[in-house]
Design an enzyme around this catalytic site. Sequence first.
Site, PDB file in Angstrom:
ATOM      1  N   SER A  86       0.804  -1.226   0.000  1.00 35.36           N
ATOM      2  CA  SER A  86       0.000   0.000   0.000  1.00 35.36           C
ATOM      3  C   SER A  86       0.835   1.273   0.000  1.00 35.36           C
ATOM      4  O   SER A  86       0.395   2.288  -0.533  1.00 35.36           O
ATOM      5  CB  SER A  86      -0.938   0.007   1.203  1.00 35.36           C
ATOM      6  OG  SER A  86      -0.192  -0.040   2.416  1.00 35.36           O
ATOM      7  N   LYS A 121     -11.798   0.135  -1.398  1.00 36.98           N
ATOM      8  CA  LYS A 121     -10.852   0.692  -2.362  1.00 36.98           C
ATOM      9  C   LYS A 121     -11.438   0.600  -3.770  1.00 36.98           C
ATOM     10  O   LYS A 121     -12.294   1.386  -4.134  1.00 36.98           O
ATOM     11  CB  LYS A 121      -9.497   0.011  -2.195  1.00 36.98           C
ATOM     12  CG  LYS A 121      -8.884   0.334  -0.823  1.00 36.98           C
ATOM     13  CD  LYS A 121      -7.578  -0.340  -0.577  1.00 36.98           C
ATOM     14  CE  LYS A 121      -6.940   0.151   0.726  1.00 36.98           C
ATOM     15  NZ  LYS A 121      -7.782  -0.030   1.917  1.00 36.98           N
ATOM     16  N   HIS A 157      -5.313  -3.903  -2.151  1.00 31.98           N
ATOM     17  CA  HIS A 157      -5.090  -2.950  -3.245  1.00 31.98           C
ATOM     18  C   HIS A 157      -5.076  -3.615  -4.621  1.00 31.98           C
ATOM     19  O   HIS A 157      -5.047  -2.913  -5.632  1.00 31.98           O
ATOM     20  CB  HIS A 157      -3.779  -2.195  -3.020  1.00 31.98           C
ATOM     21  CG  HIS A 157      -3.811  -1.306  -1.827  1.00 31.98           C
ATOM     22  ND1 HIS A 157      -4.173   0.025  -1.891  1.00 31.98           N
ATOM     23  CD2 HIS A 157      -3.539  -1.550  -0.518  1.00 31.98           C
ATOM     24  CE1 HIS A 157      -4.122   0.557  -0.680  1.00 31.98           C
ATOM     25  NE2 HIS A 157      -3.743  -0.376   0.169  1.00 31.98           N
TER      26      HIS A 157
END
Length: 580
Positions: free
Chosen positions: A267, A326, A295
């Site tokens: 990240s 996300k 992610h």
Amino acid sequence: MEMITSSWDLWVDEAISRLESLKLLRSLRPISLSTTTTQEEIMEEEAEESRLFDTFDELRSWDRSSVEVLIAEPTFQNWVHNLPSSGDDVMHRAGDLDVKLGARCQRFRKLLLFSGNDYLGLSSHPTVRKAAAEAALEHGMGPRGSALICGYTSHHRLLESCLADLKKKEDCLLCPTGFAANMALMVTLGSVSSLLASGRKPLKDEKVAIFSDALNHASIIDGIRLAERQKEVEIFVYRHCDMVHLNALLSSCTMRKKVVVSDGLFSMDGDFAPIVKLAELRKKHGFLLVIDDAHGTLVCGKNGGGVAEEYNCENDVDLCIGTLSKAAGCHGGFIACRKIKVKDLGTPNLEYWFTRVPKTGTKNPVRGTQGGVGFPVTMEYLIRYLVSCECQMNSKKWKQLLQSRGRSFIFSTALPVPIAAAAHGIADIQVDLNFSFEVPTKEIRIIVNYALEGVNINLAAAVVVAKKEKWRRRAIWRRVQDFRALTQIHITSPIISLVVGSEERALRASRHLLESGFHVTAIRPPTVPANSCRLRVTLSAAHTIDDLKKLTSALSLCINFSDISVVTNSSNGNGYYAKL
């Protein structure tokens, strides 16, 4: 490979048996929410095409709201001058109630967001917004309690099934946040050693050995710390993405219960874990492989399955943590648990019996794999057969263990129904039953849901949109290429970590970007080590090439691209942010 699955399956089975004997095995019982909608209204809604998933083939005006934000002038000035704030700035906009009552309207600055995690721009997608709005109007926030008490609904269950299919895993446990998911998993892994020790503290060789990448997310680290305080695990930290170091640690470790945990896409650094090499080491050492794909989910892979799909290693990942906050543009976390392979089932392959299921009202000569014409398949027979296959699979022991021992899951209120609905939605998807049975476990869910829901299946709105609008994944990777071409900086993902060195330099660069109309924050200690302060730039499918040209032009005035250090697998290998 068989040794890997059989050893951990045995330990988990023993742990489940121990929980049963102690009457500590917990169950999830989904609640079906009542509705105020009349039958006539339901029929009208089913006839409306507006209830279908709306998908698009290019950027639309609403996509910009995922990368454009407004900041009040006082807040902007405080930020420029680096003045501390507790977030209590008073903001008034034209049309606000306070303005109507005589409050003074403030000036706002528009900023282009290059620091968020909404990689596909789905947070502003009409389908996601509509699903959340409809659920809120119909059910409010839903039952407010933990999942084990009353907070787990059919919305949550359907979302879990959808995420399990996305990750090609047997099942999935939905958690309040990604942080909570990692905490729950690490604590649950540690609990295996205590449960098998039958009431006493496990000896060192009985503990779980957890091998953690030096730059893993703080939620993984905090979960391991909590398990360590319970004296259930031994911790081994290997240098960032250093497989030689990891191999050496594994080779010298005599403990049987081994776990390797790593971010899939890191990240803060934007580099990928060497997942292919991790898979090779898994086969060599027989450890449980855990990947935090927060992610990478919906960003990587042909179908958005994540980093493991991108590198064709899905079968090598035993447990996958993910988030809906996300690329999905929503909120929440999840743990996807390993799927038992079809060859392990004690039943014939479905294709032995039939290759296609006819639509209702059509002739149903079903071809058999042995040649000739198969027998007519009724829906009742099909469902009974598929359910019998499902029952012979592993009885979802990993999920049972997680929901019984994961403290951050057990003691947290479940996601509000509108949040779950934003991810899974209530949409009328017509199911074409003329598909081949290539992956029986997935089709089992589809057919059984078909039988239970009629011709309507509830699937994940954000996940389905991400799958259908493949251009969004192509767009974000084009932006990666564009940034690389504009700066000549070799980046490998939408997370761009531009290491500038001192804290003062990072703050000065961030301030310049702010004044230029870009929201890019400076990352400083303790998030990163001293003298490795950086600008963390994140790209989105909602960004345009013109956005990147403007950003890189502003960046070039405050930093020299040739002097910038970009974190890769080989750099910064000895440092880590939150030491275990």
